[in-house]
Design an enzyme around this catalytic site. Structure first.
Site, PDB file in Angstrom:
ATOM      1  N   THR A  19       0.842  -1.204   0.000  1.00 27.30           N
ATOM      2  CA  THR A  19       0.000   0.000   0.000  1.00 27.30           C
ATOM      3  C   THR A  19       0.872   1.247   0.000  1.00 27.30           C
ATOM      4  O   THR A  19       0.606   2.190  -0.759  1.00 27.30           O
ATOM      5  CB  THR A  19      -0.937   0.007   1.233  1.00 27.30           C
ATOM      6  OG1 THR A  19      -1.734  -1.170   1.187  1.00 27.30           O
ATOM      7  CG2 THR A  19      -1.843   1.221   1.226  1.00 27.30           C
ATOM      8  N   LYS A  40      -8.297  -1.182  -4.496  1.00 20.91           N
ATOM      9  CA  LYS A  40      -7.855  -2.226  -3.567  1.00 20.91           C
ATOM     10  C   LYS A  40      -8.745  -3.414  -3.895  1.00 20.91           C
ATOM     11  O   LYS A  40      -9.935  -3.434  -3.558  1.00 20.91           O
ATOM     12  CB  LYS A  40      -8.038  -1.772  -2.112  1.00 20.91           C
ATOM     13  CG  LYS A  40      -7.734  -2.831  -1.080  1.00 20.91           C
ATOM     14  CD  LYS A  40      -6.262  -3.231  -1.027  1.00 20.91           C
ATOM     15  CE  LYS A  40      -6.059  -4.436  -0.098  1.00 20.91           C
ATOM     16  NZ  LYS A  40      -4.670  -4.891  -0.061  1.00 20.91           N
ATOM     17  N   ASP A  61      -6.210   0.357   3.849  1.00 19.36           N
ATOM     18  CA  ASP A  61      -5.548   0.386   2.539  1.00 19.36           C
ATOM     19  C   ASP A  61      -6.377   1.213   1.557  1.00 19.36           C
ATOM     20  O   ASP A  61      -5.847   2.066   0.838  1.00 19.36           O
ATOM     21  CB  ASP A  61      -5.399  -1.029   1.962  1.00 19.36           C
ATOM     22  CG  ASP A  61      -4.286  -1.802   2.642  1.00 19.36           C
ATOM     23  OD1 ASP A  61      -3.808  -1.350   3.691  1.00 19.36           O
ATOM     24  OD2 ASP A  61      -3.902  -2.857   2.110  1.00 19.36           O
ATOM     25  N   GLU A 122      -3.950  -2.596  -6.261  1.00 19.22           N
ATOM     26  CA  GLU A 122      -3.192  -3.316  -5.233  1.00 19.22           C
ATOM     27  C   GLU A 122      -3.778  -4.708  -5.073  1.00 19.22           C
ATOM     28  O   GLU A 122      -4.996  -4.880  -4.957  1.00 19.22           O
ATOM     29  CB  GLU A 122      -3.233  -2.588  -3.877  1.00 19.22           C
ATOM     30  CG  GLU A 122      -2.347  -3.317  -2.840  1.00 19.22           C
ATOM     31  CD  GLU A 122      -2.405  -2.757  -1.425  1.00 19.22           C
ATOM     32  OE1 GLU A 122      -2.822  -1.596  -1.239  1.00 19.22           O
ATOM     33  OE2 GLU A 122      -2.020  -3.502  -0.508  1.00 19.22           O
ATOM     34  N   GLY A 125      -2.173  -9.509   0.075  1.00 22.29           N
ATOM     35  CA  GLY A 125      -1.146 -10.425   0.563  1.00 22.29           C
ATOM     36  C   GLY A 125      -0.057 -10.636  -0.478  1.00 22.29           C
ATOM     37  O   GLY A 125       0.312  -9.719  -1.191  1.00 22.29           O
ATOM     38  N   THR A 183      12.326  -1.273   3.068  1.00 27.34           N
ATOM     39  CA  THR A 183      12.933  -1.666   4.341  1.00 27.34           C
ATOM     40  C   THR A 183      11.870  -1.934   5.406  1.00 27.34           C
ATOM     41  O   THR A 183      11.309  -1.018   5.988  1.00 27.34           O
ATOM     42  CB  THR A 183      13.918  -0.574   4.828  1.00 27.34           C
ATOM     43  OG1 THR A 183      14.809  -0.288   3.753  1.00 27.34           O
ATOM     44  CG2 THR A 183      14.704  -1.036   6.042  1.00 27.34           C
ATOM     45  N   PRO A 211      14.104   3.417   2.513  1.00 31.30           N
ATOM     46  CA  PRO A 211      14.570   3.113   3.869  1.00 31.30           C
ATOM     47  C   PRO A 211      13.396   3.055   4.840  1.00 31.30           C
ATOM     48  O   PRO A 211      12.256   3.325   4.456  1.00 31.30           O
ATOM     49  CB  PRO A 211      15.477   4.305   4.193  1.00 31.30           C
ATOM     50  CG  PRO A 211      14.928   5.421   3.377  1.00 31.30           C
ATOM     51  CD  PRO A 211      14.344   4.812   2.137  1.00 31.30           C
ATOM     52  N   ARG A 212      13.670   2.713   6.094  1.00 35.25           N
ATOM     53  CA  ARG A 212      12.633   2.792   7.123  1.00 35.25           C
ATOM     54  C   ARG A 212      12.341   4.277   7.331  1.00 35.25           C
ATOM     55  O   ARG A 212      13.241   5.045   7.661  1.00 35.25           O
ATOM     56  CB  ARG A 212      13.146   2.141   8.411  1.00 35.25           C
ATOM     57  CG  ARG A 212      12.068   1.697   9.354  1.00 35.25           C
ATOM     58  CD  ARG A 212      11.247   0.566   8.809  1.00 35.25           C
ATOM     59  NE  ARG A 212       9.982   0.388   9.508  1.00 35.25           N
ATOM     60  CZ  ARG A 212       8.909  -0.196   8.973  1.00 35.25           C
ATOM     61  NH1 ARG A 212       8.936  -0.648   7.738  1.00 35.25           N
ATOM     62  NH2 ARG A 212       7.810  -0.328   9.660  1.00 35.25           N
TER      63      ARG A 212
HETATM   64  N1  LIG Z   1       9.673   1.939   4.485  1.00 36.00           N
HETATM   65  C1  LIG Z   1       8.800   2.039   5.484  1.00 36.00           C
HETATM   66  N2  LIG Z   1       9.045   2.847   6.536  1.00 36.00           N
HETATM   67  C2  LIG Z   1       8.182   2.947   7.570  1.00 36.00           C
HETATM   68  N3  LIG Z   1       7.005   2.300   7.635  1.00 36.00           N
HETATM   69  C3  LIG Z   1       6.701   1.484   6.611  1.00 36.00           C
HETATM   70  C4  LIG Z   1       7.562   1.312   5.493  1.00 36.00           C
HETATM   71  N4  LIG Z   1       6.971   0.431   4.636  1.00 36.00           N
HETATM   72  C5  LIG Z   1       5.805   0.088   5.189  1.00 36.00           C
HETATM   73  N5  LIG Z   1       5.634   0.724   6.379  1.00 36.00           N
HETATM   74  C6  LIG Z   1       4.490   0.578   7.296  1.00 36.00           C
HETATM   75  O1  LIG Z   1       4.293  -0.817   7.490  1.00 36.00           O
HETATM   76  C7  LIG Z   1       2.921  -1.130   7.548  1.00 36.00           C
HETATM   77  C8  LIG Z   1       2.601  -2.150   6.424  1.00 36.00           C
HETATM   78  O2  LIG Z   1       2.762  -1.510   5.156  1.00 36.00           O
HETATM   79  P1  LIG Z   1       1.644  -1.622   4.054  1.00 36.00           P
HETATM   80  O3  LIG Z   1       0.305  -1.407   4.656  1.00 36.00           O
HETATM   81  O4  LIG Z   1       2.031  -0.745   2.933  1.00 36.00           O
HETATM   82  O5  LIG Z   1       1.828  -3.170   3.689  1.00 36.00           O
HETATM   83  P2  LIG Z   1       0.991  -4.078   2.697  1.00 36.00           P
HETATM   84  O6  LIG Z   1       1.958  -4.993   2.040  1.00 36.00           O
HETATM   85  O7  LIG Z   1       0.164  -3.223   1.828  1.00 36.00           O
HETATM   86  O8  LIG Z   1       0.064  -4.900   3.714  1.00 36.00           O
HETATM   87  P3  LIG Z   1      -1.286  -5.725   3.373  1.00 36.00           P
HETATM   88  O9  LIG Z   1      -0.827  -7.093   2.991  1.00 36.00           O
HETATM   89  O10 LIG Z   1      -2.024  -5.695   4.680  1.00 36.00           O
HETATM   90  O11 LIG Z   1      -2.010  -5.015   2.265  1.00 36.00           O
HETATM   91  C9  LIG Z   1       2.174   0.185   7.385  1.00 36.00           C
HETATM   92  O12 LIG Z   1       1.863   0.698   8.643  1.00 36.00           O
HETATM   93  C10 LIG Z   1       3.188   1.088   6.674  1.00 36.00           C
HETATM   94  O13 LIG Z   1       2.974   2.450   6.936  1.00 36.00           O
HETATM   95 MG   LIG Z   2      -1.898  -3.149   1.653  1.00 32.05          MG
END
Ligand SMILES: Nc1ncnc2c1ncn2[C@@H]1O[C@H](COP(=O)(O)OP(=O)(O)OP(=O)(O)O)[C@@H](O)[C@H]1O
Ligand SMILES: [Mg+2]
Length: 236
Positions: A19, A40, A61, A122, A125, A183, A211-212
């Site tokens: 996301t 989504k 999402d 999107e 999973g 990250t 990065p984080r």
């Molecule tokens: N590089 C990053 N730095 C900080 N936080 C991050 C980073 N990447 C993802 N996150 C945080 O990690 C969490 C999971 O990210 P995200 O929701 O984008 O994952 P997703 O793969 O879409 O999950 P889902 O399978 O539930 O759809 C969120 O809270 C997002 O803000």
């Molecule tokens: Mg997501």
């Protein structure tokens, strides 16, 4: 005219940044001055929010994607399946007495394509998450026939997950047009070596390493990414 830039965003796992990277893509598309919309495909996990029009079910999402896009879509198109329980989609659907039908998602996508210049879809999973007894997200991606962007959540085990995902995408006759190293675990040892190992093994271009981030906002993530190599990327 139907949207010319379209993509399906998948990832190496759940909660690895699909996301966030999708919102970064949308942010960059909006910066390019195009009408960008997001879907989504299947949202599992919703919370009720009280509004002046009564109770409305929200999914994080779907909300994040809608916020980053600049085309306002009816909820039923933006989130073809909004399921309440946050668990495996086929289980969540069953709990709700809903049968996830890929043809319905395809029909929503076809309508959204007519309303925007760019559509970001999107997945849910990882690439082979079941949607029903008969279908999974790979079937969905195949039916939509979209170029695929893979988000790799950088943590131990991601090399295997990323290479298997890339194989599964190719096995469906789909094109992996780019991948992102995100990250997930800031303490991962030798993260750069892992990125290099994937760069050497994946034929698709690396769009960037995120990065984080202390505030994982679309613009912040987008600043680490270069989407210009993607097919049909809009020129400003
Ligand atoms: N590089 C990053 N730095 C900080 N936080 C991050 C980073 N990447 C993802 N996150 C945080 O990690 C969490 C999971 O990210 P995200 O929701 O984008 O994952 P997703 O793969 O879409 O999950 P889902 O399978 O539930 O759809 C969120 O809270 C997002 O803000
Ligand atoms: Mg997501």
């Amino acid at each position: 005219m139907a949207a010319t830039f379209n993509c399906f965003v998948t990832g190496t796992d759940t909660e690895i940044g699909k996301t966030m990277i999708s919102t970064a893509l949308l942010h960059a598309l909006v910066q390019q001055g195009v009408r960008a919309a997001a879907i989504k495909s299947v949202a599992a996990g919703a919370t009720p929010i009280q509004t002046s029009e009564g109770q409305v079910w929200h999914n994080d999402d779907a909300d994040a994607l809608a916020q980053a896009a600049n085309v306002v879509l009816p909820r039923e198109l933006a989130t073809p399946y909004l399921l309440n329980e946050a668990c495996a989609p086929h289980v969540s659907a069953e709990l709700q007495g809903v049968a996830i039908d890929i043809a319905h998602i395809k029909s929503c996508y076809a309508q959204v394509r007519e309303m925007a210049d760019a559509v970001v879809v999107e997945g849910v999973g990882g690439f082979r998450v079941p949607l029903s007894d008969h279908a999974d997200t790979a079937d969905l991606a195949q039916e939509l026939a979209l170029p695929v962007i893979m988000v790799v959540g950088l943590r131990l085990g991601c090399l295997n997950h990323a290479l298997l995902t890339a194989d599964a995408i190719a096995a469906r006759g789909l094109k992996l047009v780019g991948w992102v190293a995100n990250t997930v675990d800031a303490a991962m040892p030798f993260a750069e070596d892992n990125v290099e190992a994937l760069r050497a093994r994946l034929s698709a271009p690396l769009l960037g390493c995120v990065p984080r981030l202390s505030a994982p906002l679309p613009a912040a993530a987008a600043s680490y990414l270069d989407f210009s190599c993607l097919p049909n990327w809009p020129q400003a």
